[in-house]
Design a protein around this motif. Structure first.
Motif, PDB file in Angstrom:
ATOM      1  N   GLY A  14      16.080 -23.779  63.907  1.00  0.00           N
ATOM      2  CA  GLY A  14      15.271 -23.496  64.983  1.00  0.00           C
ATOM      3  C   GLY A  14      14.631 -24.797  65.492  1.00  0.00           C
ATOM      4  O   GLY A  14      15.706 -26.059  65.620  1.00  0.00           O
ATOM      5  N   THR A  15      13.413 -24.762  65.900  1.00  0.00           N
ATOM      6  CA  THR A  15      12.994 -26.178  66.483  1.00  0.00           C
ATOM      7  C   THR A  15      11.958 -26.783  65.519  1.00  0.00           C
ATOM      8  O   THR A  15      11.527 -26.122  64.492  1.00  0.00           O
ATOM      9  N   ALA A  16      11.813 -28.091  65.835  1.00  0.00           N
ATOM     10  CA  ALA A  16      10.873 -28.831  64.818  1.00  0.00           C
ATOM     11  C   ALA A  16      11.163 -28.915  63.399  1.00  0.00           C
ATOM     12  O   ALA A  16      10.142 -28.595  62.568  1.00  0.00           O
ATOM     13  N   GLY A  17      12.324 -28.775  62.935  1.00  0.00           N
ATOM     14  CA  GLY A  17      12.570 -28.743  61.567  1.00  0.00           C
ATOM     15  C   GLY A  17      12.600 -27.324  60.948  1.00  0.00           C
ATOM     16  O   GLY A  17      13.009 -27.228  59.799  1.00  0.00           O
ATOM     17  N   GLY A  18      12.324 -26.316  61.748  1.00  0.00           N
ATOM     18  CA  GLY A  18      12.005 -24.942  61.191  1.00  0.00           C
ATOM     19  C   GLY A  18      13.417 -24.204  61.298  1.00  0.00           C
ATOM     20  O   GLY A  18      14.530 -24.428  61.707  1.00  0.00           O
ATOM     21  N   VAL A  19      13.232 -22.898  60.803  1.00  0.00           N
ATOM     22  CA  VAL A  19      14.486 -22.030  60.882  1.00  0.00           C
ATOM     23  C   VAL A  19      13.768 -20.697  61.723  1.00  0.00           C
ATOM     24  O   VAL A  19      12.815 -20.252  62.207  1.00  0.00           O
ATOM     25  N   THR A  20      15.064 -19.982  62.251  1.00  0.00           N
ATOM     26  CA  THR A  20      14.783 -18.605  63.127  1.00  0.00           C
ATOM     27  C   THR A  20      15.941 -17.644  62.630  1.00  0.00           C
ATOM     28  O   THR A  20      16.929 -18.112  62.076  1.00  0.00           O
ATOM     29  N   ALA A  21      15.462 -16.611  62.451  1.00  0.00           N
ATOM     30  CA  ALA A  21      16.386 -15.341  62.083  1.00  0.00           C
ATOM     31  C   ALA A  21      17.479 -14.920  63.337  1.00  0.00           C
ATOM     32  O   ALA A  21      18.028 -14.115  62.974  1.00  0.00           O
ATOM     33  N   THR A  22      17.035 -15.510  64.418  1.00  0.00           N
ATOM     34  CA  THR A  22      17.580 -15.208  65.662  1.00  0.00           C
ATOM     35  C   THR A  22      18.815 -16.169  65.922  1.00  0.00           C
ATOM     36  O   THR A  22      18.358 -17.141  66.351  1.00  0.00           O
ATOM     37  N   PRO A  23      20.024 -16.072  66.032  1.00  0.00           N
ATOM     38  CA  PRO A  23      20.958 -17.160  66.469  1.00  0.00           C
ATOM     39  C   PRO A  23      20.939 -17.381  67.865  1.00  0.00           C
ATOM     40  O   PRO A  23      20.521 -16.418  68.656  1.00  0.00           O
ATOM     41  N   LEU A  24      21.282 -18.461  68.450  1.00  0.00           N
ATOM     42  CA  LEU A  24      21.287 -18.749  69.950  1.00  0.00           C
ATOM     43  C   LEU A  24      22.334 -17.844  70.577  1.00  0.00           C
ATOM     44  O   LEU A  24      23.407 -17.703  69.948  1.00  0.00           O
ATOM     45  N   ASP A  25      22.046 -17.401  71.535  1.00  0.00           N
ATOM     46  CA  ASP A  25      22.912 -16.533  72.479  1.00  0.00           C
ATOM     47  C   ASP A  25      24.009 -17.725  73.187  1.00  0.00           C
ATOM     48  O   ASP A  25      23.572 -18.224  74.244  1.00  0.00           O
ATOM     49  N   GLU A  26      25.161 -17.769  72.647  1.00  0.00           N
ATOM     50  CA  GLU A  26      26.088 -18.611  73.408  1.00  0.00           C
ATOM     51  C   GLU A  26      26.607 -18.409  74.849  1.00  0.00           C
ATOM     52  O   GLU A  26      27.006 -19.308  75.545  1.00  0.00           O
ATOM     53  N   THR A  27      26.109 -17.143  75.204  1.00  0.00           N
ATOM     54  CA  THR A  27      26.582 -16.875  76.643  1.00  0.00           C
ATOM     55  C   THR A  27      25.428 -17.232  77.691  1.00  0.00           C
ATOM     56  O   THR A  27      25.542 -16.852  78.708  1.00  0.00           O
ATOM     57  N   ASP A  28      24.127 -17.284  77.078  1.00  0.00           N
ATOM     58  CA  ASP A  28      23.029 -17.619  77.906  1.00  0.00           C
ATOM     59  C   ASP A  28      23.007 -19.076  78.348  1.00  0.00           C
ATOM     60  O   ASP A  28      23.021 -20.017  77.515  1.00  0.00           O
ATOM     61  N   ALA A  29      23.059 -19.215  79.706  1.00  0.00           N
ATOM     62  CA  ALA A  29      23.094 -20.506  80.503  1.00  0.00           C
ATOM     63  C   ALA A  29      22.011 -21.515  79.900  1.00  0.00           C
ATOM     64  O   ALA A  29      22.032 -22.661  79.891  1.00  0.00           O
ATOM     65  N   ALA A  30      20.917 -20.709  79.573  1.00  0.00           N
ATOM     66  CA  ALA A  30      19.615 -21.462  79.183  1.00  0.00           C
ATOM     67  C   ALA A  30      20.066 -22.385  77.757  1.00  0.00           C
ATOM     68  O   ALA A  30      19.218 -23.291  77.394  1.00  0.00           O
ATOM     69  N   ASN A  31      20.799 -21.881  76.799  1.00  0.00           N
ATOM     70  CA  ASN A  31      21.245 -22.425  75.627  1.00  0.00           C
ATOM     71  C   ASN A  31      22.296 -23.534  75.730  1.00  0.00           C
ATOM     72  O   ASN A  31      22.713 -24.306  74.805  1.00  0.00           O
ATOM     73  N   ALA A  32      22.748 -24.002  76.882  1.00  0.00           N
ATOM     74  CA  ALA A  32      23.585 -24.968  77.104  1.00  0.00           C
ATOM     75  C   ALA A  32      22.938 -26.296  76.513  1.00  0.00           C
ATOM     76  O   ALA A  32      21.879 -26.718  76.695  1.00  0.00           O
ATOM     77  N   ASN A  33      24.053 -27.016  75.829  1.00  0.00           N
ATOM     78  CA  ASN A  33      23.583 -28.336  75.083  1.00  0.00           C
ATOM     79  C   ASN A  33      22.680 -28.284  73.928  1.00  0.00           C
ATOM     80  O   ASN A  33      22.389 -29.128  73.296  1.00  0.00           O
ATOM     81  N   LYS A  34      22.350 -26.928  73.427  1.00  0.00           N
ATOM     82  CA  LYS A  34      21.764 -26.840  72.388  1.00  0.00           C
ATOM     83  C   LYS A  34      22.546 -26.592  70.885  1.00  0.00           C
ATOM     84  O   LYS A  34      23.728 -26.365  71.333  1.00  0.00           O
ATOM     85  N   ILE A  35      21.913 -26.835  69.957  1.00  0.00           N
ATOM     86  CA  ILE A  35      22.635 -26.781  68.558  1.00  0.00           C
ATOM     87  C   ILE A  35      22.592 -25.421  67.906  1.00  0.00           C
ATOM     88  O   ILE A  35      21.640 -24.888  67.832  1.00  0.00           O
ATOM     89  N   SER A  36      23.785 -24.706  67.733  1.00  0.00           N
ATOM     90  CA  SER A  36      23.844 -23.550  67.086  1.00  0.00           C
ATOM     91  C   SER A  36      24.137 -23.862  65.665  1.00  0.00           C
ATOM     92  O   SER A  36      25.333 -24.056  65.506  1.00  0.00           O
ATOM     93  N   GLN A  37      23.429 -23.788  64.850  1.00  0.00           N
ATOM     94  CA  GLN A  37      23.631 -24.092  63.286  1.00  0.00           C
ATOM     95  C   GLN A  37      23.265 -23.066  62.405  1.00  0.00           C
ATOM     96  O   GLN A  37      22.121 -22.959  62.288  1.00  0.00           O
ATOM     97  N   TYR A  38      24.071 -22.302  61.791  1.00  0.00           N
ATOM     98  CA  TYR A  38      23.992 -21.528  60.676  1.00  0.00           C
ATOM     99  C   TYR A  38      23.123 -22.461  59.488  1.00  0.00           C
ATOM    100  O   TYR A  38      24.099 -23.235  59.036  1.00  0.00           O
ATOM    101  N   LEU A  39      22.222 -21.798  58.754  1.00  0.00           N
ATOM    102  CA  LEU A  39      21.750 -22.788  57.577  1.00  0.00           C
ATOM    103  C   LEU A  39      21.936 -21.951  56.323  1.00  0.00           C
ATOM    104  O   LEU A  39      22.048 -22.659  55.395  1.00  0.00           O
TER     105      LEU A  39
END
Length: 172
Positions: free
Chosen positions: A128-153
């Motif tokens: 997630g952000t600020a060292g945290g985690v999220t249960a929802t992966p980023l949607d790779e088809t959403d243009a707003a997520n361009a250049n963001k990191i998708s990392q399964y932890l």
């Protein structure tokens, strides 16, 4: 809690306490006791035996359980908060808080981060952000997520423990 036992020393009964944190040679021959966390302290283990960790200078405050990113901070190997929104992949995590400028002990992915809260057993988590985690992966088809990191932890073992996986990351 101090662990002790009774022993005969020079003909007298004495109470002897186990060593929880070793000072080195001064504690040679002492019996070893578990700490308040129910574990052996790394100072009582032989050289080369212990947790697989990396030391890095904290370039910002790193809270317990936060995922961190290694980087070069003016020629110093450092750690900062990992963040999926700004290109900082998770390289490891910390189990205690470290303030700016202190040397942080960073645990690698493929271990268990036992300093989290609010996890759902069996659920999968991503960076997630600020060292945290999220249960929802980023949607790779959403243009707003361009250049963001998708990392399964990893997957939650309990409400506080995430069994991490060094699965790599993708820049969307």
């Amino acid at each position: 809690m101090a662990q002790g036992f009774l022993a005969r020393v020079a003909g007298r009964t004495s109470q002897i306490f186990a060593t929880v944190i070793s000072a080195g040679v001064a504690n040679a021959g002492n019996l070893v006791g578990l700490g308040d966390d129910g574990r052996l302290h790394s100072s009582v283990l032989p050289v080369g035996v212990g947790a697989n960790t990396t030391q890095a200078v904290a370039s910002e405050t790193l809270g317990a359980g936060k995922f961190v990113n290694y980087h070069n901070d003016g020629g110093v190997f450092s750690a900062r908060l990992a963040d999926n929104s700004n290109g900082r992949q998770a390289d490891g995590f910390v189990l205690e808080e470290f303030t700016t400028g202190t040397t942080a002990t960073v645990y690698p992915l493929d271990g268990t981060n036992a300093e989290l809260t609010g996890l759902t057993i069996g659920a999968r988590y991503w960076l997630g952000t600020a060292g945290g985690v999220t249960a929802t992966p980023l949607d790779e088809t959403d243009a707003a997520n361009a250049n963001k990191i998708s990392q399964y932890l990893g997957v939650a073992k309990s409400a506080e423990e995430l069994v991490t996986d060094d699965d790599g990351y993708v820049v969307l």
